[in-house]
Each structure stands twice: as structure tokens, then as C-alpha cells.
Write a protein that holds these residues in place. Structure first.
Motif, short mmCIF file in Angstrom:
data_model
loop_
_atom_site.label_atom_id
_atom_site.label_comp_id
_atom_site.label_asym_id
_atom_site.label_seq_id
_atom_site.Cartn_x
_atom_site.Cartn_y
_atom_site.Cartn_z
N ASP A 42 0.86 -1.19 0.00
CA ASP A 42 0.00 0.00 0.00
C ASP A 42 0.89 1.24 0.00
OD1 ASP A 42 -1.77 2.08 0.44
OD2 ASP A 42 -2.87 1.06 2.05
N GLN A 43 1.03 1.87 -1.14
CA GLN A 43 1.94 3.02 -1.30
C GLN A 43 1.54 4.22 -0.44
OE1 GLN A 43 4.93 3.25 -3.24
NE2 GLN A 43 4.62 1.06 -2.91
N ARG A 44 0.33 4.21 0.12
CA ARG A 44 -0.09 5.31 1.00
C ARG A 44 0.53 5.19 2.38
NH1 ARG A 44 -6.30 4.22 0.75
NH2 ARG A 44 -5.37 2.17 0.92
N VAL A 45 1.04 4.02 2.72
CA VAL A 45 1.57 3.75 4.05
C VAL A 45 3.09 3.86 4.04
CG1 VAL A 45 1.76 2.05 5.90
CG2 VAL A 45 -0.37 2.24 4.60
N THR A 46 3.62 4.60 5.00
CA THR A 46 5.07 4.72 5.16
C THR A 46 5.45 4.18 6.54
OG1 THR A 46 5.15 6.68 3.76
CG2 THR A 46 7.04 6.30 5.21
N TYR A 47 6.43 3.29 6.54
CA TYR A 47 6.92 2.71 7.79
C TYR A 47 8.21 3.40 8.21
CZ TYR A 47 3.59 -1.07 7.21
OH TYR A 47 2.43 -1.80 7.08
N VAL A 48 8.41 3.46 9.50
CA VAL A 48 9.65 3.97 10.07
C VAL A 48 10.42 2.77 10.59
CG1 VAL A 48 10.64 5.45 11.86
CG2 VAL A 48 8.48 6.10 10.75
N CYS A 49 11.72 2.70 10.28
CA CYS A 49 12.57 1.60 10.73
C CYS A 49 13.89 2.17 11.23
CB CYS A 49 12.91 0.64 9.60
SG CYS A 49 11.68 0.36 8.38
N LEU A 50 14.55 1.41 12.06
CA LEU A 50 15.89 1.79 12.50
C LEU A 50 16.90 1.49 11.40
CD1 LEU A 50 15.96 0.39 16.16
CD2 LEU A 50 15.76 2.79 15.47
N THR A 51 17.87 2.37 11.25
CA THR A 51 19.01 2.10 10.37
C THR A 51 20.00 1.25 11.15
OG1 THR A 51 20.17 4.06 11.16
CG2 THR A 51 18.74 4.35 9.21
N GLU A 52 21.09 0.86 10.52
CA GLU A 52 22.14 0.13 11.25
C GLU A 52 22.65 0.97 12.42
OE1 GLU A 52 23.25 -3.02 11.03
OE2 GLU A 52 21.64 -3.30 9.56
N SER A 53 22.80 2.26 12.19
CA SER A 53 23.23 3.16 13.27
C SER A 53 22.18 3.19 14.39
CB SER A 53 23.46 4.56 12.71
OG SER A 53 23.83 5.45 13.73
#
Length: 142
Positions: free
Chosen positions: A87-98
Motif C-alpha cells: 500500500d503506497q499510501r503507508v510509510t513505515y519507520v525503521c531503525l538504520t544500522e546506526s
């Protein structure tokens, strides 16, 4: 219980909160983190990804507050945003390696602080503290 006893307990409780926040702020600043970031880092380290609304709900803050915090964390390279594949309307937030590395640091900071605060408590005292804290939360919730 009379009013003076309640005032005495409230005064100790206030001092406890201020002391805890002061230590947390100082230790986090030493690691280059602002006090609002550990909550987001912790949630994302547990669930791996979340929307801004999910983060706001889990941390009991407004979406606008989360948005400002995430902008800073994205600028600092701790999180990244990814569009949902379904669903292109949804954006997830994730941790980077840092961000994942910072999660390890944050978890250790709080492990040490918790041990410092509660390490000399007996099992019964821990159970009593949990009971009291839950009761306080219940009393203060809307």
C-alpha cells in the motif's frame, strides 16, 4: 491519612521523578541522544517497523510530536522511512544500522539505571513497588 502525609509522599515522589529525569537526560546527552529518542528507538527495536501513528499511540504522544522527533532522528541517520510494498499510501519507520547500534546503547543505559534504582530491592519490595506504581497510574489516568 492526613494531608501532611500526602504532601510528604508527593514531595518525595516529585524529587524521585526529577532525579530520574536528570540522570536520564545527562546520560543520554553523553551518548548524543535527546531524551525523546529512546522511546522511539525502543519501540522500533521491538517491532522492527511502525507507522508514525502507531509510534504516537505506543508512546502516548501526538502525531505532530512524533513527526518532529522523527525528522531529527532521520537527519541524524538513526531511522529511515520506507513505503509499504502493498500500500503506497503507508510509510513505515525503521531503525538504520546506526539506529540498531544506538538501541543497544539505550537498552544498556536503562538496564544500568534500573539496576541502580532497584537492584537492592527484595522480590517483595519489587512487587510492592509495581503495585503502588500501577495504583498511581490508575489514579492519575483520565
Amino acid at each position: 491519612m492526613d494531608n501532611q502525609e500526602i504532601n510528604d509522599v508527593a514531595k518525595i515522589f516529585g524529587h524521585l521523578i526529577r532525579s530520574h529525569l536528570s540522570i536520564v537526560k545527562r546520560v543520554l546527552e553523553e551518548e548524543g541522544l535527546c531524551p525523546s529518542q529512546p522511546g522511539i528507538i525502543h519501540v522500533l527495536s521491538q517491532c522492527h517497523q511502525a507507522t508514525q501513528v502507531e509510534l504516537a499511540n505506543k508512546l502516548n504522544v501526538t502525531p505532530a510530536t512524533i513527526s518532529a522527533m522523527l525528522k531529527r532522528m532521520e537527519r541524524d541517520g538513526l531511522i529511515e522511512r520506507q513505503r509499504s510494498l502493498t500500500d503506497q499510501r503507508v510509510t513505515y519507520v525503521c531503525l538504520t544500522e546506526s539506529g540498531i547500534e544506538q538501541a543497544k546503547v539505550v537498552n544498556e543505559i536503562f538496564r544500568e539505571l534500573n539496576f541502580r534504582a532497584f537492584g537492592n530491592f527484595s522480590k517483595d519490595e519489587i512487587d510492592q513497588a509495581k503495585f503502588i506504581f500501577r495504583k498511581l497510574l490508575g489514579n492519575l489516568q483520565d
